[in-house]
Every structure is written in C-alpha cells, then in structure tokens.
Design a protein around this motif. Structure first.
Motif, PDB file in Angstrom:
ATOM      1  N   ILE A   1      12.687  23.097  -6.924  1.00 30.73           N
ATOM      2  CA  ILE A   1      14.134  23.045  -7.154  1.00 30.73           C
ATOM      3  C   ILE A   1      14.838  24.030  -6.231  1.00 30.73           C
ATOM      4  N   GLY A   2      14.280  25.236  -6.102  1.00 28.07           N
ATOM      5  CA  GLY A   2      14.860  26.224  -5.183  1.00 28.07           C
ATOM      6  C   GLY A   2      14.875  25.722  -3.753  1.00 28.07           C
ATOM      7  N   LEU A   3      13.793  25.060  -3.346  1.00 22.50           N
ATOM      8  CA  LEU A   3      13.722  24.492  -1.999  1.00 22.50           C
ATOM      9  C   LEU A   3      14.781  23.417  -1.809  1.00 22.50           C
ATOM     10  N   LEU A   4      14.938  22.560  -2.784  1.00 26.09           N
ATOM     11  CA  LEU A   4      15.920  21.476  -2.698  1.00 26.09           C
ATOM     12  C   LEU A   4      17.342  22.028  -2.587  1.00 26.09           C
ATOM     13  N   LEU A   5      17.692  22.966  -3.447  1.00 23.75           N
ATOM     14  CA  LEU A   5      19.053  23.516  -3.447  1.00 23.75           C
ATOM     15  C   LEU A   5      19.352  24.305  -2.180  1.00 23.75           C
ATOM     16  N   THR A   6      18.406  25.136  -1.756  1.00 18.80           N
ATOM     17  CA  THR A   6      18.636  25.954  -0.568  1.00 18.80           C
ATOM     18  C   THR A   6      18.725  25.107   0.688  1.00 18.80           C
ATOM     19  N   SER A   7      17.853  24.110   0.798  1.00 18.60           N
ATOM     20  CA  SER A   7      17.891  23.270   1.996  1.00 18.60           C
ATOM     21  C   SER A   7      19.167  22.419   2.030  1.00 18.60           C
ATOM     22  N   ALA A   8      19.639  21.960   0.885  1.00 17.15           N
ATOM     23  CA  ALA A   8      20.890  21.198   0.844  1.00 17.15           C
ATOM     24  C   ALA A   8      22.065  22.073   1.268  1.00 17.15           C
ATOM     25  N   TRP A   9      22.098  23.307   0.780  1.00 15.41           N
ATOM     26  CA  TRP A   9      23.158  24.232   1.157  1.00 15.41           C
ATOM     27  C   TRP A   9      23.103  24.501   2.660  1.00 15.41           C
ATOM     28  N   LEU A  10      21.902  24.675   3.197  1.00 15.04           N
ATOM     29  CA  LEU A  10      21.745  24.953   4.621  1.00 15.04           C
ATOM     30  C   LEU A  10      22.240  23.787   5.472  1.00 15.04           C
ATOM     31  N   ILE A  11      21.927  22.574   5.078  1.00 15.59           N
ATOM     32  CA  ILE A  11      22.374  21.399   5.835  1.00 15.59           C
ATOM     33  C   ILE A  11      23.902  21.295   5.825  1.00 15.59           C
ATOM     34  N   VAL A  12      24.501  21.523   4.674  1.00 18.37           N
ATOM     35  CA  VAL A  12      25.963  21.441   4.574  1.00 18.37           C
ATOM     36  C   VAL A  12      26.624  22.515   5.431  1.00 18.37           C
ATOM     37  N   ARG A  13      26.123  23.736   5.344  1.00 21.99           N
ATOM     38  CA  ARG A  13      26.719  24.834   6.114  1.00 21.99           C
ATOM     39  C   ARG A  13      26.466  24.680   7.608  1.00 21.99           C
ATOM     40  N   ALA A  14      25.299  24.198   7.988  1.00 18.36           N
ATOM     41  CA  ALA A  14      24.989  24.025   9.406  1.00 18.36           C
ATOM     42  C   ALA A  14      25.887  22.971  10.040  1.00 18.36           C
TER      43      ALA A  14
ATOM     44  N   VAL B   1      19.573  33.895   6.486  1.00 19.75           N
ATOM     45  CA  VAL B   1      19.073  34.125   5.123  1.00 19.75           C
ATOM     46  C   VAL B   1      18.643  32.809   4.489  1.00 19.75           C
ATOM     47  N   ALA B   2      19.433  31.772   4.683  1.00 15.80           N
ATOM     48  CA  ALA B   2      19.078  30.465   4.128  1.00 15.80           C
ATOM     49  C   ALA B   2      17.845  29.894   4.810  1.00 15.80           C
ATOM     50  N   ILE B   3      17.708  30.112   6.110  1.00 17.22           N
ATOM     51  CA  ILE B   3      16.533  29.620   6.831  1.00 17.22           C
ATOM     52  C   ILE B   3      15.277  30.277   6.303  1.00 17.22           C
ATOM     53  N   VAL B   4      15.311  31.591   6.112  1.00 22.36           N
ATOM     54  CA  VAL B   4      14.163  32.314   5.565  1.00 22.36           C
ATOM     55  C   VAL B   4      13.893  31.879   4.132  1.00 22.36           C
ATOM     56  N   SER B   5      14.939  31.630   3.363  1.00 18.10           N
ATOM     57  CA  SER B   5      14.766  31.184   1.974  1.00 18.10           C
ATOM     58  C   SER B   5      14.090  29.820   1.908  1.00 18.10           C
ATOM     59  N   VAL B   6      14.462  28.913   2.800  1.00 17.71           N
ATOM     60  CA  VAL B   6      13.821  27.597   2.821  1.00 17.71           C
ATOM     61  C   VAL B   6      12.338  27.744   3.136  1.00 17.71           C
ATOM     62  N   ARG B   7      12.005  28.616   4.068  1.00 17.21           N
ATOM     63  CA  ARG B   7      10.587  28.839   4.388  1.00 17.21           C
ATOM     64  C   ARG B   7       9.849  29.442   3.187  1.00 17.21           C
ATOM     65  N   PHE B   8      10.491  30.385   2.495  1.00 12.45           N
ATOM     66  CA  PHE B   8       9.882  30.999   1.311  1.00 12.45           C
ATOM     67  C   PHE B   8       9.617  29.958   0.233  1.00 12.45           C
ATOM     68  N   TRP B   9      10.636  29.170  -0.105  1.00 12.91           N
ATOM     69  CA  TRP B   9      10.479  28.155  -1.153  1.00 12.91           C
ATOM     70  C   TRP B   9       9.479  27.091  -0.747  1.00 12.91           C
TER      71      TRP B   9
END
Length: 59
Positions: free
Chosen positions: A14-27, A38-46
C-alpha cells in the motif's frame, strides 16, 4: 506464509502504491528533481519491503 509476515508485506504494498502514485502526479508538473528525491527513495524503500523477506531480496 503466516499472518505475521503477510500483514507487513501488504502494508508495504500500500505504501508503494500511494508513494508511486504521488510521485507520478508530481513529476508530471516538472518540478526540480531534488524536490522529488524523497519520494524516489521512498518508492525504492517500499519496493524492497513489499515482497516477503528472503536472502535473494537484493535490497
């Protein structure tokens, strides 16, 4: 797979899904890359924690 292992994996998914969606929208807004780091590192972590633990995890 036991419940103790399955629950953290589901939460990480769920964390991966939410963080990656936020990253795509912001990018799509094309901000400076440092803003997205920070979001890129978070996606890798999740991504590393969204699968069951094993010795060949690679993270």
């Amino acid at each position: 797979m036991g419940t103790r292992v399955r629950r953290p994996v589901q939460l990480a998914g769920i964390g991966l899904l939410l963080t990656s969606a936020w990253l795509i929208v912001r990018a799509a807004e094309q901000p400076p890359v440092l803003y997205l780091m920070v979001a890129i590192v978070s996606v890798r972590f999740w991504g590393c924690h969204a699968r069951p633990c094993s010795t060949s995890n690679g993270c």
